[in-house]
Design a protein around this motif. Structure first.
Motif, PDB file in Angstrom:
ATOM      1  N   ALA A   1     -14.825   2.465 -13.343  1.00  0.00           N
ATOM      2  CA  ALA A   1     -15.456   3.786 -13.049  1.00  0.00           C
ATOM      3  C   ALA A   1     -15.306   4.248 -11.509  1.00  0.00           C
ATOM      4  N   GLU A   2     -15.406   3.344 -10.728  1.00  0.00           N
ATOM      5  CA  GLU A   2     -15.231   3.712  -9.558  1.00  0.00           C
ATOM      6  C   GLU A   2     -13.954   3.654  -8.975  1.00  0.00           C
ATOM      7  N   SER A   3     -12.966   3.225  -9.538  1.00  0.00           N
ATOM      8  CA  SER A   3     -11.424   3.280  -9.161  1.00  0.00           C
ATOM      9  C   SER A   3     -10.930   4.653  -8.781  1.00  0.00           C
ATOM     10  N   GLU A   4     -11.190   5.718  -9.422  1.00  0.00           N
ATOM     11  CA  GLU A   4     -10.486   7.170  -9.350  1.00  0.00           C
ATOM     12  C   GLU A   4     -11.159   7.713  -8.073  1.00  0.00           C
ATOM     13  N   ARG A   5     -12.424   7.354  -7.994  1.00  0.00           N
ATOM     14  CA  ARG A   5     -13.247   7.953  -6.520  1.00  0.00           C
ATOM     15  C   ARG A   5     -12.621   7.221  -5.500  1.00  0.00           C
ATOM     16  N   TYR A   6     -11.948   6.196  -5.460  1.00  0.00           N
ATOM     17  CA  TYR A   6     -11.527   5.395  -4.283  1.00  0.00           C
ATOM     18  C   TYR A   6     -10.125   5.985  -3.793  1.00  0.00           C
ATOM     19  N   GLN A   7      -9.482   6.903  -4.401  1.00  0.00           N
ATOM     20  CA  GLN A   7      -8.150   7.140  -3.728  1.00  0.00           C
ATOM     21  C   GLN A   7      -8.542   7.855  -2.805  1.00  0.00           C
ATOM     22  N   PRO A   8      -9.082   9.007  -2.334  1.00  0.00           N
ATOM     23  CA  PRO A   8      -8.995   9.223  -1.126  1.00  0.00           C
ATOM     24  C   PRO A   8      -9.116   8.385  -0.060  1.00  0.00           C
ATOM     25  N   ARG A   9      -9.995   7.445  -0.197  1.00  0.00           N
ATOM     26  CA  ARG A   9     -10.279   6.360   0.870  1.00  0.00           C
ATOM     27  C   ARG A   9      -8.953   5.641   0.896  1.00  0.00           C
ATOM     28  N   LEU A  10      -8.230   5.333  -0.206  1.00  0.00           N
ATOM     29  CA  LEU A  10      -6.920   4.569  -0.222  1.00  0.00           C
ATOM     30  C   LEU A  10      -6.145   5.140   0.602  1.00  0.00           C
ATOM     31  N   PHE A  11      -5.835   6.471   0.359  1.00  0.00           N
ATOM     32  CA  PHE A  11      -4.715   7.276   1.192  1.00  0.00           C
ATOM     33  C   PHE A  11      -5.143   7.270   2.771  1.00  0.00           C
ATOM     34  N   ALA A  12      -6.289   7.549   3.002  1.00  0.00           N
ATOM     35  CA  ALA A  12      -6.669   7.260   4.513  1.00  0.00           C
ATOM     36  C   ALA A  12      -6.416   6.176   4.852  1.00  0.00           C
ATOM     37  N   ALA A  13      -6.858   4.926   4.330  1.00  0.00           N
ATOM     38  CA  ALA A  13      -6.564   3.598   4.792  1.00  0.00           C
ATOM     39  C   ALA A  13      -5.030   3.320   4.935  1.00  0.00           C
ATOM     40  N   ALA A  14      -4.284   3.837   3.943  1.00  0.00           N
ATOM     41  CA  ALA A  14      -2.748   3.565   3.983  1.00  0.00           C
ATOM     42  C   ALA A  14      -2.111   4.091   5.163  1.00  0.00           C
ATOM     43  N   ALA A  15      -2.574   5.383   5.535  1.00  0.00           N
ATOM     44  CA  ALA A  15      -1.780   6.207   6.772  1.00  0.00           C
ATOM     45  C   ALA A  15      -2.334   5.258   8.181  1.00  0.00           C
ATOM     46  N   ARG A  16      -3.388   4.449   8.204  1.00  0.00           N
ATOM     47  CA  ARG A  16      -3.722   3.825   9.184  1.00  0.00           C
ATOM     48  C   ARG A  16      -3.287   2.440   9.372  1.00  0.00           C
ATOM     49  N   VAL A  17      -2.589   1.888   8.521  1.00  0.00           N
ATOM     50  CA  VAL A  17      -2.039   0.691   8.378  1.00  0.00           C
ATOM     51  C   VAL A  17      -0.753   0.560   9.626  1.00  0.00           C
ATOM     52  N   GLN A  18      -1.047  -0.574  10.391  1.00  0.00           N
ATOM     53  CA  GLN A  18      -0.050  -0.432  11.460  1.00  0.00           C
ATOM     54  C   GLN A  18       0.908  -1.869  11.409  1.00  0.00           C
ATOM     55  N   VAL A  19       0.650  -2.783  10.507  1.00  0.00           N
ATOM     56  CA  VAL A  19       1.029  -4.090  10.428  1.00  0.00           C
ATOM     57  C   VAL A  19       2.339  -3.862   9.501  1.00  0.00           C
ATOM     58  N   PRO A  20       3.368  -4.768   9.600  1.00  0.00           N
ATOM     59  CA  PRO A  20       4.544  -4.538   8.825  1.00  0.00           C
ATOM     60  C   PRO A  20       4.106  -4.732   7.222  1.00  0.00           C
ATOM     61  N   VAL A  21       4.796  -3.704   6.564  1.00  0.00           N
ATOM     62  CA  VAL A  21       4.575  -3.420   5.192  1.00  0.00           C
ATOM     63  C   VAL A  21       5.861  -3.751   4.400  1.00  0.00           C
ATOM     64  N   LEU A  22       5.541  -4.345   3.359  1.00  0.00           N
ATOM     65  CA  LEU A  22       6.911  -4.591   2.254  1.00  0.00           C
ATOM     66  C   LEU A  22       6.303  -4.313   1.064  1.00  0.00           C
ATOM     67  N   LEU A  23       6.722  -3.250   0.442  1.00  0.00           N
ATOM     68  CA  LEU A  23       6.406  -2.845  -1.281  1.00  0.00           C
ATOM     69  C   LEU A  23       7.302  -3.029  -2.248  1.00  0.00           C
ATOM     70  N   LEU A  24       7.012  -3.948  -3.001  1.00  0.00           N
ATOM     71  CA  LEU A  24       7.814  -4.707  -3.845  1.00  0.00           C
ATOM     72  C   LEU A  24       7.395  -3.909  -5.376  1.00  0.00           C
ATOM     73  N   SER A  25       8.396  -3.175  -5.835  1.00  0.00           N
ATOM     74  CA  SER A  25       8.048  -2.495  -7.302  1.00  0.00           C
ATOM     75  C   SER A  25       8.791  -2.981  -8.208  1.00  0.00           C
ATOM     76  N   GLY A  26       8.345  -3.006  -9.391  1.00  0.00           N
ATOM     77  CA  GLY A  26       9.142  -3.182 -10.759  1.00  0.00           C
ATOM     78  C   GLY A  26       9.820  -1.977 -11.400  1.00  0.00           C
ATOM     79  N   GLY A  27      11.244  -2.045 -11.453  1.00  0.00           N
ATOM     80  CA  GLY A  27      12.081  -1.058 -11.971  1.00  0.00           C
ATOM     81  C   GLY A  27      11.572  -0.501 -13.378  1.00  0.00           C
TER      82      GLY A  27
END
Length: 291
Positions: free
Chosen positions: A214-240
Motif C-alpha cells: 500500500a505504501e509503495s506507490e507513495r514512495y515514488q517521489p521520494r525515490l526520484f529525489a533520492a536517486a538524483a542525489r546519489v553520488q557513489v558509482p552506480v551499476l544498473l543490471l537489467s533483464g532483457g
C-alpha cells in the motif's frame, strides 16, 4: 586471486534492528575489500543470492546476505504493522555492521525492493556515503505496473498453502516457465514454513501484502529525489526479458543518475541472478574491480 572453493563456507550472524527485530544474516568471508552486501527483493530471502555469493566468495570477495524483516528466518513484526521506513533502517544497520568490521563502506547489491531501499539510504545520507558503490538489479524508481502486479499475484495465490513440496514446485513452474530445472525439496525448504496443520506456506508474512504494498506507490517521489542525489558509482543490471523495468524506465533513471552505468542481460527476466548467475557475477566483479 581466486580463493580455494573447497574452503569457502558461510556462517550465520544476527543483526538486531533498532526496534528489536532480529535480522538473519549470512556471511561468505573473503579478503577483498570493499565487501559486498546483498539485499533481496520483496517476497524473496537471502537464499536468492546464494549462488552469486558463493561464486564471488570463491573469487576472494567478502559477501553478506540477509533476510529482510518478515521474510525467511528474520523476525516478523508483531501485529503485522510493516512500513517501508523499517526496511530502510534494517538495511542501514546491516551495512553499518559490515562497514564497522571492515573499516570501509561496502558495495550494496540490491534487487527490486532491495535496490529501492539502497537508493533511499544512499540518496538521503548526510556526510560520508554508507556504500562504496551501488548495484541496482532490475529496478528503477519508476517501475512497470503490470510486472509488479504479476509478482503480487503469485504471492497472493495459494492462500491455503500446499500439501507437499511437489505441489509448491509446480506452482513455481507455472510462474516461471522459462526455468528449466524444477525446484527440489531441499531447495524449497528454506523458502517455506509448515503451519500447525502440516500445510506448507511461503516464508513471508502475509501481512506484508497490506502495509508495504500500500505504501509503495507513495514512495515514488521520494525515490526520484533520492536517486538524483546519489553520488557513489552506480551499476544498473537489467533483464532483457524483464516486465518490471523497460527501456523507458531505464532511460529515465539514466537521466536522473547520469554517472550510472547500465548493462542489460539479454536472456534474464526480473529474476536476474537466478536466470543468468554466471553473467551476473561476472558483471559485478568487473564493476567492483574498477572502484
Amino acid at each position: 586471486m581466486v580463493a580455494n572453493p573447497s574452503l569457502v563456507t558461510s556462517r550465520r550472524e544476527t543483526v538486531v534492528s533498532r526496534d528489536g527485530i532480529s535480522i538473519a544474516v549470512e556471511r561468505w568471508p573473503g579478503s577483498r575489500r570493499p565487501s559486498l552486501v546483498f539485499a533481496h527483493g520483496f517476497g524473496q530471502t537471502r537464499h536468492a543470492w546464494t549462488g552469486a555469493a558463493r561464486s564471488l566468495a570463491e573469487r576472494g570477495f567478502d559477501a553478506t546476505t540477509f533476510d529482510a524483516r518478515g521474510h525467511g528466518e528474520s523476525d516478523r513484526v508483531p501485529g503485522g504493522d510493516y512500513h517501508m521506513e523499517q526496511f530502510v533502517a534494517d538495511l542501514g544497520a546491516v551495512v553499518a555492521r559490515r562497514a564497522s568490521e571492515d573499516g570501509v563502506a561496502p558495495v550494496l547489491v540490491g534487487a527490486s525492493m532491495g535496490g529501492l531501499l539502497g537508493l533511499v539510504v544512499a540518496g538521503e545520507s548526510e556526510g560520508v556515503a554508507p556504500f562504496s558503490a551501488l548495484v541496482l538489479v532490475d529496478i528503477t524508481p519508476r517501475w512497470e505496473t503490470a510486472g509488479v502486479e504479476r509478482i503480487l499475484g503469485f504471492m497472493r495465490a495459494h492462500p491455503d498453502g500446499f500439501a507437499s513440496y511437489d505441489e509448491a514446485a509446480t506452482a513455481i513452474e507455472v510462474y516461471m516457465p522459462h526455468r528449466r530445472e524444477r525446484k527440489t525439496e531441499s531447495q524449497l525448504k528454506p523458502l517455506m514454513r509448515q503451519d500447525e496443520t502440516g500445510r506448507l506456506r511461503w516464508h513471508w508474512d502475509p501481512a506484508l501484502l497490506e502495509g508495504v504494498v500500500a505504501e509503495s506507490e507513495r514512495y515514488q517521489p521520494r525515490l526520484f529525489a533520492a536517486a538524483a542525489r546519489v553520488q557513489v558509482p552506480v551499476l544498473l543490471l537489467s533483464g532483457g526479458r524483464s516486465d518490471v523495468v523497460s527501456r523507458d524506465t531505464v532511460d529515465e533513471f539514466l537521466r536522473l543518475v547520469p554517472h550510472a552505468r547500465h548493462v542489460a542481460l539479454s536472456d534474464a527476466t526480473h529474476m536476474v541472478a537466478g536466470d543468468a548467475n554466471d553473467t551476473f557475477t561476472r558483471e559485478i566483479a568487473a564493476f567492483v574491480e574498477t572502484l
